[in-house]
Design an enzyme around this catalytic site. Structure first.
Site, PDB file in Angstrom:
ATOM      1  N   LYS A 219      71.288  22.411  24.565  1.00 42.78           N
ATOM      2  CA  LYS A 219      70.810  23.365  25.578  1.00 42.78           C
ATOM      3  C   LYS A 219      71.656  23.222  26.844  1.00 42.78           C
ATOM      4  CE  LYS A 219      68.802  20.155  28.499  1.00 42.78           C
ATOM      5  NZ  LYS A 219      69.312  19.788  29.812  1.00 42.78           N
TER       6      LYS A 219
ATOM      7  N   PRO B 187      78.298  15.824  22.823  1.00 47.94           N
ATOM      8  CA  PRO B 187      78.524  14.699  23.732  1.00 47.94           C
ATOM      9  C   PRO B 187      77.232  13.906  23.915  1.00 47.94           C
ATOM     10  CG  PRO B 187      79.138  16.795  24.752  1.00 47.94           C
ATOM     11  CD  PRO B 187      78.480  17.123  23.457  1.00 47.94           C
ATOM     12  N   VAL B 188      77.399  12.575  24.062  1.00 47.33           N
ATOM     13  CA  VAL B 188      76.246  11.701  24.275  1.00 47.33           C
ATOM     14  C   VAL B 188      75.998  11.628  25.788  1.00 47.33           C
ATOM     15  CG1 VAL B 188      75.396   9.331  23.932  1.00 47.33           C
ATOM     16  CG2 VAL B 188      76.805  10.422  22.182  1.00 47.33           C
TER      17      VAL B 188
ATOM     18  N   GLY C 209      70.997  17.766  26.357  1.00 50.57           N
ATOM     19  CA  GLY C 209      69.806  17.495  25.544  1.00 50.57           C
ATOM     20  C   GLY C 209      70.066  17.043  24.121  1.00 50.57           C
TER      21      GLY C 209
ATOM     22  N   GLY D 200      70.114  14.088  22.569  1.00 49.19           N
ATOM     23  CA  GLY D 200      69.134  13.135  22.036  1.00 49.19           C
ATOM     24  C   GLY D 200      67.785  13.801  21.818  1.00 49.19           C
TER      25      GLY D 200
ATOM     26  N   SER E  21      67.203  17.034  21.340  1.00 40.58           N
ATOM     27  CA  SER E  21      67.323  17.994  20.254  1.00 40.58           C
ATOM     28  C   SER E  21      67.302  17.269  18.897  1.00 40.58           C
ATOM     29  CB  SER E  21      68.624  18.772  20.433  1.00 40.58           C
ATOM     30  OG  SER E  21      68.899  19.530  19.302  1.00 40.58           O
TER      31      SER E  21
ATOM     32  N   ASP F 149      62.517  16.757  28.152  1.00 42.43           N
ATOM     33  CA  ASP F 149      63.213  17.941  27.627  1.00 42.43           C
ATOM     34  C   ASP F 149      63.260  17.987  26.095  1.00 42.43           C
ATOM     35  OD1 ASP F 149      65.198  16.092  27.448  1.00 42.43           O
ATOM     36  OD2 ASP F 149      66.649  17.148  28.699  1.00 42.43           O
TER      37      ASP F 149
HETATM   38  O1  C5P Z   1      61.410  12.322  30.376  1.00 44.85           O
HETATM   39  P1  C5P Z   1      62.711  11.621  30.220  1.00 44.85           P
HETATM   40  O2  C5P Z   1      62.636  10.420  29.325  1.00 44.85           O
HETATM   41  O3  C5P Z   1      63.833  12.529  29.866  1.00 44.85           O
HETATM   42  O4  C5P Z   1      63.073  11.073  31.680  1.00 44.85           O
HETATM   43  C1  C5P Z   1      64.033  10.069  31.908  1.00 44.85           C
HETATM   44  C2  C5P Z   1      63.884   9.569  33.331  1.00 44.85           C
HETATM   45  O5  C5P Z   1      64.313  10.577  34.265  1.00 44.85           O
HETATM   46  C3  C5P Z   1      62.468   9.232  33.743  1.00 44.85           C
HETATM   47  O6  C5P Z   1      62.136   7.906  33.449  1.00 44.85           O
HETATM   48  C4  C5P Z   1      62.487   9.471  35.232  1.00 44.85           C
HETATM   49  O7  C5P Z   1      63.046   8.367  35.908  1.00 44.85           O
HETATM   50  C5  C5P Z   1      63.464  10.611  35.392  1.00 44.85           C
HETATM   51  N1  C5P Z   1      62.793  11.934  35.460  1.00 44.85           N
HETATM   52  C6  C5P Z   1      62.180  12.323  36.651  1.00 44.85           C
HETATM   53  N2  C5P Z   1      61.594  13.548  36.716  1.00 44.85           N
HETATM   54  C7  C5P Z   1      61.625  14.404  35.675  1.00 44.85           C
HETATM   55  C8  C5P Z   1      62.258  14.038  34.471  1.00 44.85           C
HETATM   56  C9  C5P Z   1      62.840  12.788  34.397  1.00 44.85           C
HETATM   57  O8  C5P Z   1      62.156  11.573  37.624  1.00 44.85           O
HETATM   58  N3  C5P Z   1      61.071  15.616  35.809  1.00 44.85           N
END
Ligand code: C5P
Length: 331
Positions: free
Chosen positions: A19, A103-104, A109, A111, A113, A145
């Site tokens: 995405k 790409p990693v 997205g 991981g 996806s 995401d």
């Molecule tokens: O939800 P996800 O694992 O992708 O989020 C990774 C990190 O990014 C969270 O631990 C948080 O520190 C930060 N994050 C945030 N606000 C969001 C999404 C992610 O602060 N809306």
């Protein structure tokens, strides 16, 4: 995959699409540590290929030749697989093989996806379905995401990004996805955003919530121009062209650019190259490092990608992927 697998069902092959974010407004830090945000997610044609096998035994195994991809329980695929098996009350060994092409850590997205592709692959291989609600619950529990990949096409993201609404599909514009070889950490980018906000008297919690409301309004007004016939507008049409100009006029931007570009100036340079090569809209995706450019003409997109690659920046031309195509091409 070696032939030591003793399948209980035919393996399933799933395309795991990437995405981009067509704009992203960051709001205040919430009491749970996450940030309130608004974004327009859009699936694109680049993808990994995943294979899901169910065999006799129990447990989860991840196979991937790319050393940057963890193969233990820290992988989001693992975390989803565990929850899906528990929800379906199934005992089986699941082998997840990832052919990594995306790409990693790229802000596209990959991981997340892969994790949704795992969920759908396990349901198919075990011939047992979760309810829509259960799918969404597991997805949002594992990451902000993931849920967007349960919808595909053009998706409005709210909350911490996990509240998703299907929007009318955008035209199949050509897009160049460039991913410079720098790793941007999303939590670090959010931390730098908090520092920026705390040093800027205008960006109080109220100021931030006003900004994300403005973003939602602009995004809705812009997307209101998309025909709702269910047939994606061909990219050559006048309407599609106006829509692309409107995207720029709507002032839709990615707030992460304000903290990521100063840290990694080479990413701003990539955005400039895309604009110089004729992109109608160029932006950072998520917290990067991916920078993308939307183009009206395939030839211009391909030329821009070639230009970037010859300058040492990994880049590919592809197209926006509508919801219908996303699901059609997935399995
Ligand atoms: O939800 P996800 O694992 O992708 O989020 C990774 C990190 O990014 C969270 O631990 C948080 O520190 C930060 N994050 C945030 N606000 C969001 C999404 C992610 O602060 N809306």
């Amino acid at each position: 995959v070696p032939c030591t697998i003793d399948p209980i069902n035919m393996p399933v092959t799933v395309r795991s699409f990437a995405k981009i974010n067509l704009g992203l407004a960051i709001g205040a830090r919430r009491s749970d540590g996450f940030h309130d945000l608004r974004t327009v997610y859009q699936t694109v044609g680049l993808h990994d290929v995943m294979r899901i096998d169910a065999t006799r035994g129990v447990g989860i195994e991840i196979r991937c030749k790319d050393p940057r991809v963890p193969t233990d329980e820290t992988n989001t695929c693992w975390r989803v697989a565990e929850r899906v098996l528990r929800s379906l009350k199934q005992r089986s060994k699941i082998i997840i093989s990832i052919d990594k092409k995306l790409p990693v850590q790229g802000g596209i997205g990959g991981g997340s996806s892969n994790a949704i592709a795992t969920m759908i692959g396990i349901e198919k291989v075990l011939k047992s379905n979760l309810s829509g609600q259960e799918r969404l619950r597991i997805a949002s529990e594992v990451g902000s995401d993931l849920p967007l990949f349960l919808i595909g096409g053009t998706v409005l993201g709210c909350g911490r990004g996990e509240e998703v609404w299907a929007m009318p599909d955008l035209p199949e514009w050509d897009v160049v996805i460039a991913t410079p070889n720098v790793g941007v950490s999303t939590p670090d980018a959010f931390r730098r955003w908090d520092e920026l906000v705390s040093n800027n008297g205008k960006l109080t919690d109220t100021g931030l919530s006003d900004r994300i409301s403005v973003f939602s309004r602009s995004a809705f007004e812009w997307l209101a121009g998309v025909p709702t016939t269910g047939v994606p507008t061909k990219k050559g049409g006048d309407r599609a062209e106006t829509l692309l100009l409107d995207l720029v006029r709507a002032g839709i931007e990615n707030d992460f650019e304000r903290v990521v570009f100063p840290e990694y100036p080479e990413l701003r340079d990539v955005k400039r190259v895309l604009e110089r090569e004729g992109a109608d809209f160029a932006s950072l995706s998520g917290s990067g490092s991916t920078v993308f450019g939307l183009f009206k003409a395939r030839s211009a997109a391909e030329k821009a990608a070639e230009r970037l690659v010859s300058g040492g920046i990994p880049a590919q031309a592809t197209q926006l992927l509508s919801r219908e195509q996303y699901w059609k091409q997935m399995v």
